[in-house]
Design a protein around this motif. Structure first.
Motif, short mmCIF file in Angstrom:
data_model
loop_
_atom_site.label_atom_id
_atom_site.label_comp_id
_atom_site.label_asym_id
_atom_site.label_seq_id
_atom_site.Cartn_x
_atom_site.Cartn_y
_atom_site.Cartn_z
N UNK A 1 -43.24 -65.10 5.05
CA UNK A 1 -42.68 -64.10 5.96
C UNK A 1 -43.59 -62.86 6.01
N UNK A 2 -44.11 -62.44 4.85
CA UNK A 2 -44.96 -61.26 4.82
C UNK A 2 -46.25 -61.48 5.60
N UNK A 3 -46.81 -62.66 5.59
CA UNK A 3 -48.03 -62.95 6.33
C UNK A 3 -47.77 -62.89 7.83
N UNK A 4 -46.55 -63.19 8.24
CA UNK A 4 -46.23 -63.28 9.66
C UNK A 4 -45.95 -61.94 10.31
N UNK A 5 -45.35 -61.01 9.62
CA UNK A 5 -44.96 -59.78 10.30
C UNK A 5 -45.98 -58.67 10.06
N UNK A 6 -46.08 -57.78 11.05
CA UNK A 6 -47.03 -56.68 10.99
C UNK A 6 -46.41 -55.43 10.39
N UNK A 7 -45.10 -55.22 10.63
CA UNK A 7 -44.43 -54.03 10.11
C UNK A 7 -42.92 -54.24 10.12
N UNK A 8 -42.23 -53.32 9.45
CA UNK A 8 -40.76 -53.30 9.43
C UNK A 8 -40.34 -51.96 10.00
N UNK A 9 -39.38 -52.00 10.94
CA UNK A 9 -38.83 -50.75 11.48
C UNK A 9 -37.37 -50.64 11.06
N UNK A 10 -36.94 -49.39 10.87
CA UNK A 10 -35.55 -49.15 10.47
C UNK A 10 -35.08 -47.84 11.07
N UNK A 11 -33.83 -47.51 10.81
CA UNK A 11 -33.26 -46.24 11.27
C UNK A 11 -32.72 -45.48 10.06
N UNK A 12 -32.44 -44.20 10.25
CA UNK A 12 -32.04 -43.36 9.11
C UNK A 12 -30.54 -43.21 8.95
N UNK A 13 -29.74 -43.72 9.89
CA UNK A 13 -28.30 -43.46 9.84
C UNK A 13 -27.47 -44.67 9.39
N UNK A 14 -28.09 -45.69 8.82
CA UNK A 14 -27.34 -46.86 8.37
C UNK A 14 -26.32 -46.50 7.31
N UNK A 15 -25.30 -47.38 7.15
CA UNK A 15 -24.26 -47.17 6.15
C UNK A 15 -24.76 -47.40 4.74
N UNK A 16 -23.98 -46.97 3.76
CA UNK A 16 -24.42 -47.01 2.36
C UNK A 16 -23.86 -48.18 1.57
N UNK A 17 -22.87 -48.89 2.10
CA UNK A 17 -22.22 -49.93 1.32
C UNK A 17 -22.89 -51.29 1.52
N UNK A 18 -22.75 -52.14 0.52
CA UNK A 18 -23.22 -53.51 0.64
C UNK A 18 -24.59 -53.74 0.05
N UNK A 19 -25.08 -54.96 0.28
CA UNK A 19 -26.37 -55.40 -0.27
C UNK A 19 -27.20 -56.00 0.85
N UNK A 20 -28.52 -55.91 0.68
CA UNK A 20 -29.43 -56.51 1.65
C UNK A 20 -29.41 -58.02 1.49
N UNK A 21 -29.25 -58.72 2.60
CA UNK A 21 -29.28 -60.18 2.62
C UNK A 21 -30.73 -60.63 2.82
N UNK A 22 -30.89 -61.92 3.05
CA UNK A 22 -32.21 -62.49 3.27
C UNK A 22 -32.73 -62.10 4.66
N UNK A 23 -34.04 -62.01 4.82
CA UNK A 23 -34.58 -61.83 6.17
C UNK A 23 -34.60 -63.17 6.90
N UNK A 24 -34.49 -63.11 8.19
CA UNK A 24 -34.54 -64.33 9.02
C UNK A 24 -35.53 -64.07 10.14
N UNK A 25 -36.47 -65.00 10.32
CA UNK A 25 -37.59 -64.80 11.24
C UNK A 25 -37.55 -65.79 12.39
N UNK A 26 -38.02 -65.34 13.57
CA UNK A 26 -38.25 -66.24 14.69
C UNK A 26 -39.34 -67.23 14.29
N UNK A 27 -39.37 -68.41 14.90
CA UNK A 27 -40.48 -69.34 14.61
C UNK A 27 -41.83 -68.71 15.01
N UNK A 28 -42.90 -69.22 14.44
CA UNK A 28 -44.25 -68.74 14.77
C UNK A 28 -44.45 -68.75 16.28
N UNK A 29 -44.99 -67.68 16.82
CA UNK A 29 -45.29 -67.60 18.24
C UNK A 29 -44.11 -67.19 19.11
N UNK A 30 -42.93 -67.00 18.52
CA UNK A 30 -41.74 -66.58 19.27
C UNK A 30 -41.46 -65.10 19.00
#
Length: 197
Positions: free
Chosen positions: A23-52
């Motif tokens: 997954x790290x080889x495939x993506x160029x960057x990660x974008x996020x926002x500053x107003x997300x909620x504080x509860x819970x845990x990060x789940x797994x990332x899910x990626x589009x197939x190569x070229x999509x």
């Protein structure tokens, strides 16, 4: 096949490194926002197939529950990945989602454009009160068109994320697991992956 003591955790670690390393080889960057909620845990990332790239999205929303119900609002986001034509070759990806609500119909960028940025509508913490965290999401397409999900209207939209150079190709969600009789919020935050190829 029997594993020696310690071999099973090592195998799981190896599989994790292979998956996330790819997954790290495939993506160029990660974008996020500053107003997300504080509860819970990060789940797994899910990626589009190569070229999509994601050219559409849909959301899982629980409608208002009334008093004394427990509202969770936005429970999940799906990306609809294509190779430039939204009507053909579509692949749907979803990180973890909450337990409540139903999925909307997808919203699409026009033509062959892709999603490039996002913004979350988040209800601030209140006590006492029924907290919902993320209520809705909007995405900006590569041609500037903005798409707003059919979520709920509690809270306010925060700032837009940075923009992907080419397009969105994956996501990762922060989910609060069901808490029984206590207040549930479900989806609390999102990270979006950008790819260039």
């Amino acid at each position: 096949m029997e594993f020696q003591a310690g071999a099973k955790p090592l195998l799981l670690l190896l599989l994790w490194v292979i998956y996330f390393g790819h997954a790290q080889k495939r993506y160029a960057s990660i974008i996020d926002v500053t107003n997300g909620g504080t509860w819970g845990d990060w789940a797994w990332p899910e990626m589009c197939p190569d070229g999509y790239f994601a050219s559409g999205f849909s959301i899982k929303v629980e409608p208002p529950q009334g008093i004394p119900g427990d509202d969770t609002a936005l429970n999940g986001i799906r990306l609809h990945c294509t190779r430039g034509n939204a009507k053909e070759n579509t692949h749907v990806v979803e990180s973890q989602s909450g337990s409540w609500g139903s999925w909307s119909e997808p919203l699409w960028c026009p033509g062959t454009h892709y999603l490039v940025a996002f913004s979350l509508r988040v209800e601030p913490f209140s006590f006492p009160g029924d907290n919902t965290a993320v209520n809705n999401v909007r995405f900006r397409c590569s041609n500037g068109v903005e798409l707003e999900g059919p979520g709920l209207s509690w809270g306010d939209y925060g700032d837009w994320s940075e923009s992907c150079a080419k397009g969105v190709c994956g996501l990762q969600t922060k989910i609060q697991k069901p808490r029984g009789p206590r207040d549930d919020t479900a989806l609390n935050d999102v990270r979006i992956f950008c790819c260039n190829t």
